[in-house]
Structure formats: structure tokens, C-alpha cells
Design a protein around this motif. Sequence first.
Motif, PDB file in Angstrom:
ATOM      1  N   LYS A   1      -4.913  -1.981   2.199  1.00  0.00           N
ATOM      2  CA  LYS A   1      -3.484  -1.695   2.333  1.00  0.00           C
ATOM      3  C   LYS A   1      -2.904  -1.026   1.084  1.00  0.00           C
ATOM      4  O   LYS A   1      -1.968  -0.228   1.182  1.00  0.00           O
ATOM      5  N   LYS A   2      -3.434  -1.342  -0.078  1.00  0.00           N
ATOM      6  CA  LYS A   2      -2.902  -0.747  -1.308  1.00  0.00           C
ATOM      7  C   LYS A   2      -3.154   0.761  -1.345  1.00  0.00           C
ATOM      8  O   LYS A   2      -2.278   1.548  -1.705  1.00  0.00           O
ATOM      9  N   ILE A   3      -4.365   1.158  -0.983  1.00  0.00           N
ATOM     10  CA  ILE A   3      -4.694   2.586  -0.975  1.00  0.00           C
ATOM     11  C   ILE A   3      -3.883   3.314   0.082  1.00  0.00           C
ATOM     12  O   ILE A   3      -3.348   4.404  -0.160  1.00  0.00           O
ATOM     13  N   MET A   4      -3.768   2.727   1.263  1.00  0.00           N
ATOM     14  CA  MET A   4      -3.006   3.359   2.332  1.00  0.00           C
ATOM     15  C   MET A   4      -1.540   3.514   1.951  1.00  0.00           C
ATOM     16  O   MET A   4      -0.904   4.537   2.245  1.00  0.00           O
TER      17      MET A   4
ATOM     18  N   ASP B   1       0.580   7.086   1.500  1.00  0.00           N
ATOM     19  CA  ASP B   1       1.814   7.343   2.239  1.00  0.00           C
ATOM     20  C   ASP B   1       2.956   7.748   1.310  1.00  0.00           C
ATOM     21  O   ASP B   1       3.701   8.696   1.587  1.00  0.00           O
ATOM     22  N   PHE B   2       3.096   7.045   0.182  1.00  0.00           N
ATOM     23  CA  PHE B   2       4.179   7.357  -0.754  1.00  0.00           C
ATOM     24  C   PHE B   2       3.926   8.674  -1.482  1.00  0.00           C
ATOM     25  O   PHE B   2       4.853   9.443  -1.745  1.00  0.00           O
ATOM     26  N   PHE B   3       2.669   8.947  -1.813  1.00  0.00           N
ATOM     27  CA  PHE B   3       2.347  10.210  -2.472  1.00  0.00           C
ATOM     28  C   PHE B   3       2.680  11.387  -1.561  1.00  0.00           C
ATOM     29  O   PHE B   3       3.185  12.419  -2.028  1.00  0.00           O
TER      30      PHE B   3
ATOM     31  N   TYR C   1       6.711   0.023   6.085  1.00  0.00           N
ATOM     32  CA  TYR C   1       6.742  -0.892   4.940  1.00  0.00           C
ATOM     33  C   TYR C   1       8.069  -1.614   4.747  1.00  0.00           C
ATOM     34  O   TYR C   1       8.099  -2.642   4.055  1.00  0.00           O
ATOM     35  N   PHE C   2       9.170  -1.135   5.326  1.00  0.00           N
ATOM     36  CA  PHE C   2      10.463  -1.716   5.016  1.00  0.00           C
ATOM     37  C   PHE C   2      11.193  -2.294   6.232  1.00  0.00           C
ATOM     38  O   PHE C   2      12.055  -3.151   6.082  1.00  0.00           O
TER      39      PHE C   2
END
Length: 213
Positions: free
Chosen positions: A69-72, A76-78, A210-211
Motif C-alpha cells: 500500500k505504501k508504494i501504491m 498515486d500522489f506522484f 485515500y480520504f
Amino acid sequence: MKSLKNILVGFLISFLGSIPLGYLNLVGLEIYTKSGLHDLVFFLFGVIVIESLAIYFTLLFAKQLLNNKKIMKLIDFFAVGFLFVLAFVFYFNFNSTTKSTYTFQNYLIYSPFVIGIVLNCFNFLQLPFWASCNLYLLNEKYIEAERNLKYYYLAGTLAGVFLGMLSLIVVLQTFFQKTNQFSTFIIPVFIPLFFILLGGIQIYKVYRKYFKA
């Protein structure tokens, strides 16, 4: 028979996946317009060098990537920031006081092959795309990856990416050339707006993922 099936499935998936307009297609379109088919082909070769690594390693580690999940989340944010940066770069280049032709020459000091490699290195969204796609194809038995069969699949996907992007770019350039709107409207106006739209869509996806409760 299995090898042929891997080639055909890989070709079909990658050909269709490379047709939607993205920033690599737009850069390729500009290279083709300014420098011709020779430089476009080398640009596409650079693109598929990185594409081959992305496809191969997501084929091997699809489950691990999708479960991280951290990499994904980082990908997404990048993608949000990168798309807005591209919108700014295209807008600034084609709306500054310097002529766009001169501005683009700054990029041509580098090999189109190198440009393809560098730009596709920033295309992190291809990782979840290929991981999801490869995992689905493996689970549904559309392809097989044991022994040398994965290399037939890889060959099919790379051929599909190359021909898909080449076909789209040539068709778009022909259309814009006939309508005489390429240099006066499409590049300066449409492309920055297109990247802003993609960035907005990506923001919405990030928000929902995510939110949103």
C-alpha cells in the motif's frame, strides 16, 4: 500454441492500452511533427526499453506490488504532481515569447531514444496498470508465465506498445495537419488543458481511494 497465445494476448492488451492519449503519445507527436519518422521510431524504442522492464517485473511480482500500500500510495500522489508539472511545461513552452520551434530544439540536443527512456522512467502509473493486468491474465489463464513462455508474452506486449503508439501518433499528426490547427490551437491550448484534466481525474481518484470514508 501456448507461445502464440501469449504473443497475441500480449499484443492485444498493450496495443489497446497504448492508444488512449497520454503524455508519451503527445511528446511523440511533437517529435514526429518537428523531426520526422526516424526520430519518432528511436523515441518509441526508448519508451519500450523501460516498458519491457515494467512489464517483466510486474509479471513476476504482480501480487507483491499490488499488496504494498505504501508504494501504491506514493505512485498515486506522484502522478498528480507530475501531470500538473507537464501542463505547466507545455503551456510555458508554447506561450512564452520564445517561439515554440526554438524551445523544442533545446530538447533535441538529446537523442530521441534517451528522451523516450527518461520520460517513461517517470511513467509510474504503468506499474499498477501492468501489475493488475498481468495478475488478471495469469489468474484467468489467458497467459502462462512458466519457463520461456513469459518472453513470448513480453515480445507481444512490446510489439503492441510500439505499433499502438506509432499508429496513434501518425493518425493524429495527419489529422492536425489537414485541419491546420496543430500549431495554432492544439499544442498551445489543448495539451496543457488535457494534462490539467488528467491531473483533476487523478486527484479525484486519490480522494476516493485515500480520504473518502
